[in-house]
Design an enzyme around this catalytic site. Structure first.
Site, PDB file in Angstrom:
ATOM      1  N   LYS A  58       0.818  -1.225   0.000  1.00 14.73           N
ATOM      2  CA  LYS A  58       0.000   0.000   0.000  1.00 14.73           C
ATOM      3  C   LYS A  58       0.850   1.274   0.000  1.00 14.73           C
ATOM      4  CE  LYS A  58      -4.158  -1.814   2.184  1.00 14.73           C
ATOM      5  NZ  LYS A  58      -5.095  -1.757   3.298  1.00 14.73           N
ATOM      6  N   ASP A 107     -10.114   2.608   1.761  1.00 17.17           N
ATOM      7  CA  ASP A 107     -10.226   2.097   3.146  1.00 17.17           C
ATOM      8  C   ASP A 107     -10.785   3.190   4.044  1.00 17.17           C
ATOM      9  OD1 ASP A 107      -9.173  -0.387   2.664  1.00 17.17           O
ATOM     10  OD2 ASP A 107      -7.116   0.164   3.215  1.00 17.17           O
TER      11      ASP A 107
HETATM   12  P1  NAP Z   1       0.010  -3.082   9.177  1.00 14.13           P
HETATM   13  O1  NAP Z   1       0.285  -1.854   8.389  1.00 14.13           O
HETATM   14  O2  NAP Z   1       0.956  -4.213   9.101  1.00 14.13           O
HETATM   15  O3  NAP Z   1      -0.167  -2.644  10.730  1.00 14.13           O
HETATM   16  C1  NAP Z   1      -0.373  -3.580  11.725  1.00 14.13           C
HETATM   17  C2  NAP Z   1      -0.592  -2.894  13.072  1.00 14.13           C
HETATM   18  O4  NAP Z   1      -0.993  -3.913  14.007  1.00 14.13           O
HETATM   19  C3  NAP Z   1       0.653  -2.235  13.667  1.00 14.13           C
HETATM   20  O5  NAP Z   1       0.259  -1.106  14.390  1.00 14.13           O
HETATM   21  C4  NAP Z   1       1.184  -3.335  14.595  1.00 14.13           C
HETATM   22  O6  NAP Z   1       1.886  -2.819  15.724  1.00 14.13           O
HETATM   23  C5  NAP Z   1      -0.092  -3.941  15.110  1.00 14.13           C
HETATM   24  N1  NAP Z   1       0.051  -5.334  15.527  1.00 14.13           N
HETATM   25  C6  NAP Z   1       0.221  -6.393  14.706  1.00 14.13           C
HETATM   26  N2  NAP Z   1       0.272  -7.523  15.458  1.00 14.13           N
HETATM   27  C7  NAP Z   1       0.131  -7.155  16.746  1.00 14.13           C
HETATM   28  C8  NAP Z   1       0.103  -7.862  17.972  1.00 14.13           C
HETATM   29  N3  NAP Z   1       0.225  -9.180  18.004  1.00 14.13           N
HETATM   30  N4  NAP Z   1      -0.054  -7.169  19.127  1.00 14.13           N
HETATM   31  C9  NAP Z   1      -0.195  -5.816  19.104  1.00 14.13           C
HETATM   32  N5  NAP Z   1      -0.169  -5.084  17.964  1.00 14.13           N
HETATM   33  C10 NAP Z   1      -0.006  -5.760  16.800  1.00 14.13           C
HETATM   34  O7  NAP Z   1      -1.414  -3.698   8.766  1.00 14.13           O
HETATM   35  P2  NAP Z   1      -2.722  -2.928   8.244  1.00 14.13           P
HETATM   36  O8  NAP Z   1      -2.722  -2.856   6.761  1.00 14.13           O
HETATM   37  O9  NAP Z   1      -2.893  -1.677   9.005  1.00 14.13           O
HETATM   38  O10 NAP Z   1      -3.865  -3.978   8.640  1.00 14.13           O
HETATM   39  C11 NAP Z   1      -4.173  -4.183   9.999  1.00 14.13           C
HETATM   40  C12 NAP Z   1      -5.430  -5.025  10.133  1.00 14.13           C
HETATM   41  O11 NAP Z   1      -6.527  -4.362   9.524  1.00 14.13           O
HETATM   42  C13 NAP Z   1      -5.328  -6.390   9.448  1.00 14.13           C
HETATM   43  O12 NAP Z   1      -5.951  -7.354  10.282  1.00 14.13           O
HETATM   44  C14 NAP Z   1      -6.122  -6.202   8.179  1.00 14.13           C
HETATM   45  O13 NAP Z   1      -6.701  -7.423   7.731  1.00 14.13           O
HETATM   46  C15 NAP Z   1      -7.199  -5.239   8.643  1.00 14.13           C
HETATM   47  N6  NAP Z   1      -7.760  -4.472   7.510  1.00 14.13           N
HETATM   48  C16 NAP Z   1      -9.098  -4.607   7.277  1.00 14.13           C
HETATM   49  C17 NAP Z   1      -9.669  -3.919   6.239  1.00 14.13           C
HETATM   50  C18 NAP Z   1     -11.153  -4.079   6.008  1.00 14.13           C
HETATM   51  O14 NAP Z   1     -11.621  -3.720   4.923  1.00 14.13           O
HETATM   52  N7  NAP Z   1     -11.893  -4.533   6.987  1.00 14.13           N
HETATM   53  C19 NAP Z   1      -8.910  -3.080   5.420  1.00 14.13           C
HETATM   54  C20 NAP Z   1      -7.538  -2.939   5.691  1.00 14.13           C
HETATM   55  C21 NAP Z   1      -6.981  -3.645   6.754  1.00 14.13           C
HETATM   56  P3  NAP Z   1       3.462  -2.441  15.653  1.00 14.13           P
HETATM   57  O15 NAP Z   1       3.527  -1.049  15.109  1.00 14.13           O
HETATM   58  O16 NAP Z   1       3.910  -2.555  17.060  1.00 14.13           O
HETATM   59  O17 NAP Z   1       4.088  -3.472  14.740  1.00 14.13           O
END
Ligand code: NAP
Length: 515
Positions: free
Chosen positions: A296, A334
């Site tokens: 992204k 999003d």
């Molecule tokens: P990302 O950029 O990789 O960010 C992940 C975030 O989650 C970071 O802040 C990370 O913290 C935190 N994290 C990950 N594992 C963790 C854990 N075990 N304990 C505490 N914090 C944790 O991912 P993203 O694109 O933002 O996506 C995040 C989530 O949103 C995913 O589950 C994705 O499927 C969902 N999502 C859903 C939609 C929808 O349409 N519903 C759209 C986009 C994303 P750190 O900074 O400490 O690493």
């Protein structure tokens, strides 16, 4: 004008009874022909078994007896193998497949005995990589020179850009050609075969019944990708990510395209390097893309123009190739998907007491975002834009501070969340993957802290009701599922892809059924 691409189900059954059952099932599942892989039979008596298999088969047959040295199971000499293929031709097989390395020997062994009806496929398999365009061209010429009726080349995708060379070969080939690129990165070769004019593509009866790596199921080819509707003018859309296999996008967007009669297909694109991908797939045929983890942020740099909101968020999840000049335009759907879903949740929680028209129900609210990744940025930015007071809590506190500074808000550690309640009726948005399948018994915040929130949103949509949402509901909050965000961002993408209003009801039904 080429014939439509045929759908072939491979049977790798161990017994002839099971093969006969596979043939019947292939027919009822909509296949055009079935490949009989003699080398997979546990015991094989050519006279008895070929007579059984080729007597009134329910579909046209392709008989293959693949040796070990070309990726098959047969370990004996060529002579009995050729005799079996010859017998198959006599007994009415519609096609037989023979390997390029022994094709001359095979043609010499059958002399002029080939029945009129039977077509000989001469095949070459490369299980390591996909050669250069020049080498592929030379390979086609060598296969043609054997006297093949149909050329078959199967190579292996190391990168998705390898498939583009196979598409070029298929388009320019003067004789019928089966061009396939194996493994997950080669999947689009199998899905888009009918766009580029391949003679046939393989679809399995079910997973585990593949005769080569990367084959999709016949049911997906027909019902998800609508392969019978794909032709030279079909536009290609897709989801770029790594991984992408789990994405619900193909189920959703293909059904939506079909429902409005839009001539397009939406495919998974397993991309390692975004710049390489766009260098190779630069034609207007590749018209639009969803973009997911981990691309992204890189997508922002690849685009020629970026919508101001996506630029502010620092992430692009939708790319359109502008038809007028071919430029890549980036958007972030999003943001609108999540924020509009949460706004509706607030309206429900306040029994629609929120002023309509002007202003957002988020204005003045305290909005706590857990997570500081791509989704966290979109939510924090969106809430701030709508006038909320934003607080970011993240495992890595420095990232929370950075995001808070950027949007103009405060930062917390995850552990501080438990006792954080400066006011009642706050809004909570989880944007981490905590609680996502398979770790469904995890939640980013203790249940007792949830009573301070009136609306709780979870970006996770697998499962639809996460532990966080279940506990929030028990605590009296209105909950908003990540599925709602997913549907809304996909609807906006559909509008950008097609210029048409999204078929909302259909998209909701599909996601509810497949969530
Ligand atoms: P990302 O950029 O990789 O960010 C992940 C975030 O989650 C970071 O802040 C990370 O913290 C935190 N994290 C990950 N594992 C963790 C854990 N075990 N304990 C505490 N914090 C944790 O991912 P993203 O694109 O933002 O996506 C995040 C989530 O949103 C995913 O589950 C994705 O499927 C969902 N999502 C859903 C939609 C929808 O349409 N519903 C759209 C986009 C994303 P750190 O900074 O400490 O690493």
């Amino acid at each position: 004008m080429r014939e439509p691409t045929l759908l072939c189900v491979p049977s790798v059954a161990k017994s002839t009874d099971q093969m006969a059952a596979d043939m019947r099932l292939a027919r009822s599942n909509g296949a055009d022909l079935v490949e009989i892989r003699l080398d997979h039979l546990q015991s094989f008596d050519p006279q008895r078994d070929l007579r059984f298999l080729l007597k009134d088969p329910p579909l046209p047959t392709l008989v293959t007896y693949r040796p070990k040295w070309e990726g098959g199971e047969y370990e004996g000499d060529d002579e009995p193998r050729f005799e079996a293929l010859c017998l198959a031709m006599e007994l009415g097989a519609d096609y037989v497949d023979v390997e390029l390395k022994v094709a001359d020997k095979f043609f010499a062994s059958i002399s002029n005995k080939k029945p009129e009806k039977c077509k000989i496929i001469v095949s070459s398999h490369n299980y390591q990589f996909t050669p250069s365009l020049e080498d592929l061209g030379n390979l086609v010429a060598r296969i043609q020179a054997t006297g093949a009726d149909i050329v078959k080349i199967a190579t292996t995708a190391v990168d998705i850009s390898d498939v583009a060379r196979m598409f070029q070969i298929i388009v320019h080939c003067q004789v019928p050609i089966i061009g396939l690129v194996m493994k997950e990165r080669g999947l689009i070769c199998r899905l888009l075969c009918s766009k580029f004019g391949g003679y046939l593509t393989f679809g399995t009866l079910e997973s585990g019944k593949e005769s080569a790596p990367g084959q999709p199921s016949i049911s997906d080819l027909l019902n998800v990708y609508n392969i019978r509707q794909i032709g030279p003018d079909t536009k290609v859309f897709g989801i770029i990510g790594k991984p992408v296999g789990h994405s619900k996008g193909p189920i959703l967007h293909n059904a939506a395209f079909r429902s409005v009669g839009f001539n397009a297909v939406y495919v998974p694109l397993l991309v390692d390097n975004l710049a390489d991908f766009f260098n190779v797939y630069s034609s207007p045929d590749f018209a639009g893309f969803s973009c997911t983890i981990p691309h992204k942020e890189a997508a922002l740099k690849i685009c020629d123009e970026v919508d101001p909101i996506a630029k502010s968020i620092g992430a692009v999840n939708t790319i359109i190739r502008r038809p007028s000049d071919g430029k890549l335009i980036g958007y972030n759907t999003d943001y609108v998907g999540a924020i509009s879903a949460i706004e509706d949740g607030i309206k429900v929680s306040s029994h629609n007491a929120v002023k309509d028209g002007t202003g957002s129900p988020l204005a003045g609210k305290l909005f706590v975002v857990i997570g500081a990744g791509g989704a966290g940025k979109a939510l924090a930015y969106g809430a701030k834009q709508k006038g909320a007071k934003v607080v970011i809590a993240n495992r890595t506190v420095d990232r929370a501070r950075e995001l808070a500074r950027w949007v103009g808000g405060d930062a917390l550690s995850l552990s501080e969340l438990e006792n954080f309640h400066p006011e009642e009726g706050m809004i909570l948005a989880n944007t981490t993957s905590i609680g996502m399948h398979p770790k469904v018994d995890e939640s980013p915040i203790p249940k007792q802290a949830l009573r301070f929130y009136s609306v709780v949103f979870d970006a996770v949509y697998n499962p639809r009701m996460t532990k966080l949402l279940l506990e929030a509901e028990e605590s009296g909050a209105v909950v908003v599922s990540g599925l709602e965000m997913f549907i809304r961002q996909a609807m906006r993408q559909f509008e950008l892809f097609t210029g048409l209003p999204a078929p909302e009801q259909l998209m909701r039904e599909i996601m509810t059924k497949n969530a």
